[in-house]
Design a protein around this motif. Structure first.
Motif, PDB file in Angstrom:
ATOM      1  N   ILE A  76      44.651  42.231  38.706  1.00 44.93           N
ATOM      2  CA  ILE A  76      44.239  42.709  40.022  1.00 44.93           C
ATOM      3  C   ILE A  76      44.977  44.014  40.311  1.00 44.93           C
ATOM      4  O   ILE A  76      46.208  44.029  40.328  1.00 44.93           O
TER       5      ILE A  76
ATOM      6  N   LEU B 263      32.213  39.340  36.445  1.00 42.25           N
ATOM      7  CA  LEU B 263      33.166  39.438  35.339  1.00 42.25           C
ATOM      8  C   LEU B 263      32.701  40.375  34.229  1.00 42.25           C
ATOM      9  O   LEU B 263      33.455  40.698  33.332  1.00 42.25           O
TER      10      LEU B 263
ATOM     11  N   TYR C  40      41.620  42.579  33.141  1.00 42.45           N
ATOM     12  CA  TYR C  40      41.236  42.109  34.474  1.00 42.45           C
ATOM     13  C   TYR C  40      42.410  41.665  35.322  1.00 42.45           C
ATOM     14  O   TYR C  40      42.368  40.622  35.964  1.00 42.45           O
TER      15      TYR C  40
ATOM     16  N   ILE D 290      37.244  37.983  39.136  1.00 41.79           N
ATOM     17  CA  ILE D 290      38.518  37.659  38.477  1.00 41.79           C
ATOM     18  C   ILE D 290      39.241  36.570  39.259  1.00 41.79           C
ATOM     19  O   ILE D 290      39.719  35.588  38.698  1.00 41.79           O
ATOM     20  N   ARG D 291      39.269  36.766  40.559  1.00 42.23           N
ATOM     21  CA  ARG D 291      39.978  35.799  41.390  1.00 42.23           C
ATOM     22  C   ARG D 291      39.393  34.396  41.225  1.00 42.23           C
ATOM     23  O   ARG D 291      40.114  33.409  41.178  1.00 42.23           O
TER      24      ARG D 291
ATOM     25  N   HIS E 217      34.290  43.177  41.183  1.00 49.28           N
ATOM     26  CA  HIS E 217      34.925  42.751  39.969  1.00 49.28           C
ATOM     27  C   HIS E 217      36.089  41.805  40.248  1.00 49.28           C
ATOM     28  O   HIS E 217      36.212  40.745  39.661  1.00 49.28           O
ATOM     29  N   GLU E 218      36.916  42.256  41.198  1.00 45.56           N
ATOM     30  CA  GLU E 218      38.114  41.491  41.536  1.00 45.56           C
ATOM     31  C   GLU E 218      37.757  40.094  42.040  1.00 45.56           C
ATOM     32  O   GLU E 218      38.466  39.130  41.765  1.00 45.56           O
TER      33      GLU E 218
ATOM     34  N   ASN F 228      50.576  39.529  40.608  1.00 45.98           N
ATOM     35  CA  ASN F 228      49.431  39.072  39.835  1.00 45.98           C
ATOM     36  C   ASN F 228      49.620  37.638  39.347  1.00 45.98           C
ATOM     37  O   ASN F 228      48.668  36.868  39.286  1.00 45.98           O
TER      38      ASN F 228
ATOM     39  N   ALA G 219      48.239  39.536  31.262  1.00 46.77           N
ATOM     40  CA  ALA G 219      47.024  38.741  31.474  1.00 46.77           C
ATOM     41  C   ALA G 219      47.164  37.366  30.833  1.00 46.77           C
ATOM     42  O   ALA G 219      46.737  36.356  31.404  1.00 46.77           O
TER      43      ALA G 219
ATOM     44  N   PHE H 179      40.757  38.234  29.156  1.00 46.76           N
ATOM     45  CA  PHE H 179      39.583  39.086  28.970  1.00 46.76           C
ATOM     46  C   PHE H 179      39.915  40.305  28.124  1.00 46.76           C
ATOM     47  O   PHE H 179      41.066  40.718  28.044  1.00 46.76           O
TER      48      PHE H 179
END
Ligand SMILES: Nc1ncnc2c1ncn2[C@@H]1O[C@H](COP(=O)(O)OP(=O)(O)OP(=O)(O)O)[C@@H](O)[C@H]1O
Ligand SMILES: [Mg+2]
Lengths: 221, 396
Positions: A92, B393, A90, B304-305, B300-301, A100, A148, A86
């Motif tokens: 965590i 996202l 993004y 992402i997850r 948000h997380e 991560n 990422a 992204f």
């Protein structure tokens, strides 16, 4: 490998973002998607990444019709085949780089024994081994994007999709990240990048532009 | 920060419950402790026709009766310059039973022996082989003329000091009334001097001292004031259960009192359980609130997850797990605080009040918190799975 046929995507009943568009991407290609802001680039990428659904049309991946899959099967498909990168990385927050990278392995139910080696390999591949135990909140933008990308690569997906991956990076970092994408692509991973930077698009084998809901191949040279 | 406050909130709920249950349990323990010193008032006499022994039993006659031992003791005592020669029986008893050897009992159809005052020994006294003794009325009159023999001591040189804890009627009176001729001895019409000691104590004396208990003459009984004599009376007066000791002797049995106490504590319990239930529900909403906040924050997380491979059940499990961890930490904190408080109070109140934190209530607290985190965590967790990945996202 990726085959999108007659894709219709409409928002709010009259905002036709994709108007029976077609797209075909071969395995191992590095593809750029360009277009004006709000034209539907992210929408298309999300459909390819299976996080969004089209209103009409068919989506084939390796000749399997993904558009027929149920939610759980789609999630499984996504874990196995698609890696996301992204614009805003993004990662965590509050976790280390290592943690991560461990998360997608956990979701993919990779045995604990194998994980350490996989993480180290991918960190080496992206030259970020030294960041292994750093908290991701303390990384620079370029470092974050590398991590990422490492995360996107870790489950060895067939396709990496990247939405403006260099949009927040300076020139030097942009060049580095693009180098990385080239290397990854050389090893056989298909890469799809959304960008509005024509220079980046120019580095890709194929360039598609979205205009009026249609996907048109472009030759930038 | 919010998480920490939530955990503290939850642990206060735990502590409230544990304090309540500790008070209830401790009260109960203290009552039982005191009641253990009360008489078991009803003594049922069982006629075992195959031999000549009478059995005084303590409440429960389903227990096996240990064979009794019987020793004859004679002695001279002087009261008001008059010499009395007494032959009396020391009869061994089993843990919960008095086995009373009664002269001529082979011929006498006894039906009941009454406790006139005091009590029979408690199970504890018997098991710990304490030197306690129950004597007959006649024995009491002889040895403690004009005094209340209860809580006094019988000193038998070379054996020990026996605390008098109960007085029973003279069995011979019964025999005389029924016109049965009694054993020929120097007491003529007088009843036998009967002394009952626990069988376990008896065995201890016989084994450890190897004393030939065929005493002849001149055993002296020294009557001493018991410095603990009024302790039980005081304890009863202080406790919530107000009743006259005499009333106790007539109308209450240990079991009856235990039942009353249980009933009283039951209503106490109900109050605490309802407070606890309320606090659980309250804490449940705290949990839910925190979870919703945490999910909003990590909206948000969650997207992402899902993008990196989590499916809905992974998300559900993650949030349930988190909720469970909060609850677990809260309970651990609460229980530790309670254990600390209890140990402090134990030191402060040593010898005054038994503080009792039961394993059971700790177990309940863990179980309830587990269920609570599941029930109240489930709704937010389900909400988290419903979050649209595309929405989540989007950049903020
Ligand atoms: N959830 C949504 N609800 C309604 N309309 C939406 C939604 N998501 C996107 N759109 C609309 O769809 C269109 C395409 O959006 P998209 O994000 O795909 O554009 P984009 O090409 O990625 O733009 P940009 O270059 O700014 O990122 C826009 O007009 C947007 O307003
Ligand atoms: Mg976009």
């Amino acid at each position: 490998m990726i085959e999108i046929r007659n894709c219709l995507k409409v928002y709010d009943q009259n905002n036709i973002v994709l108007d029976y568009a077609n797209l075909s991407i071969k395995a191992g290609e590095m593809v750029a998607i360009i277009g004006e802001s709000g034209v539907g680039k992210s929408t298309l990428l999300n459909i390819i990444g299976t996080v969004d659904k089209m209103d009409e049309g068919k989506y084939f991946f390796d000749n399997k019709e993904i558009s027929k899959y149920k939610n759980k099967a789609i999630a499984q498909f996504r874990t196995k085949n698609i890696g996301f990168v992204f614009q805003l990385y993004y990662l965590i927050p509050q976790l280390t780089v290592y943690e991560n990278l461990d998360i997608p392995l956990n979701y993919a139910k990779i045995p604990l024994k194998l994980r350490d080696e996989m993480i180290l390999n991918v960190l080496k591949q992206l030259s970020v081994e030294h960041l292994k135990n750093k908290n991701v909140d303390n990384l620079s933008g370029g470092e974050k994007q590398r991590v990422a990308i490492a995360r996107a690569l870790i489950n060895q997906p067939k396709v990496i999709i990247a939405d403006e991956p260099t949009g927040n990076l300076d020139n030097k970092n942009t060049i580095n990240i693009m180098k990385l994408f080239h290397n990854i692509n050389k090893e056989g991973t298909t890469i799809i990048i959304v960008t509005h930077d024509l220079e980046i698009a120019g580095q890709c084998q194929k360039v598609y532009e979205i205009i009026n809901g249609k996907i048109i191949e472009r030759n930038l040279n | 920060m919010r998480t920490i406050l939530t955990i503290i909130g939850l642990s206060i709920g735990t502590i409230v419950f544990l304090i309540g249950s500790t008070i209830v349990d401790s009260l109960k323990m203290n009552m039982i402790e005191k009641i253990d010193e009360f008489p078991d008032n009803i003594i049922i006499y069982q006629d075992i026709s195959s031999n000549s022994f009478a059995y005084l039993s303590k409440m429960d006659h389903n227990e096996t009766i240990t064979p009794y031992n019987k020793v004859k003791v004679s002695d001279n005592i002087f009261i008001k310059n008059t010499q009395y020669i007494i032959n009396y029986d020391i009869t061994g008893t089993s843990n919960n039973f008095v086995n009373s050897g009664v002269p001529g009992s082979g011929e006498i159809p006894f039906s009941q022996i009454n406790y006139l005052s005091g009590r029979v020994w408690s199970k504890k006294e018997s098991e710990e082989k304490q030197l306690v003794v129950v004597i007959s009325k006649y024995t009491a009159e002889l040895l403690f003329p004009g005094k209340n023999p209860l809580e006094q001591f019988l000193l038998i040189p070379g054996i020990g000091r026996f605390k008098v804890i109960g007085i029973v009627n003279d069995l011979k009176e019964f025999a005389v009334q029924k016109d049965f001729p009694t054993k020929e001895n120097n007491r003529l019409n007088l009843p036998d001097a009967d002394v009952y000691i626990p069988y376990t104590t008896f065995i201890k004396i016989v084994n450890e001292k190897e004393i030939d208990l065929e005493y002849g003459d001149n055993i002296q009984f020294v009557v001493q004031k018991n410095r603990y004599a009024d302790k039980i009376t005081e304890a009863i007066k202080k406790s919530d259960f107000q009743f006259e000791l005499s009333q106790l002797n007539n109308n209450y049995t240990r079991n009856k009192i235990l039942l009353t106490i249980n009933e009283d504590l039951q209503s106490f319990n109900i109050i605490f359980v309802s407070i606890y239930t309320l606090s659980i529900i309250l804490c449940g909403f705290i949990v839910m609130n925190t979870m919703f906040f945490s999910i909003k924050e990590r909206f948000h997380e969650i997207g992402i997850r899902q993008a990196i491979g989590a499916n809905k059940s992974d998300i559900l499990i993650q949030f349930l797990y988190e909720c469970g961890v909060y609850n677990f930490l809260a309970v651990v904190l609460g229980v530790s605080v309670m254990i600390f408080l209890v140990s402090v109070f134990k030191i402060v109140l040593i010898n005054h009040f038994i503080i009792y934190l039961s394993i059971q209530s700790i177990f309940i607290v863990f179980l309830v918190s587990f269920l609570q985190s599941f029930i109240f965590g489930l709704i937010p967790a389900i909400y988290a799975t419903k979050i649209d990945i595309i929405e989540a996202l989007k950049f903020e």
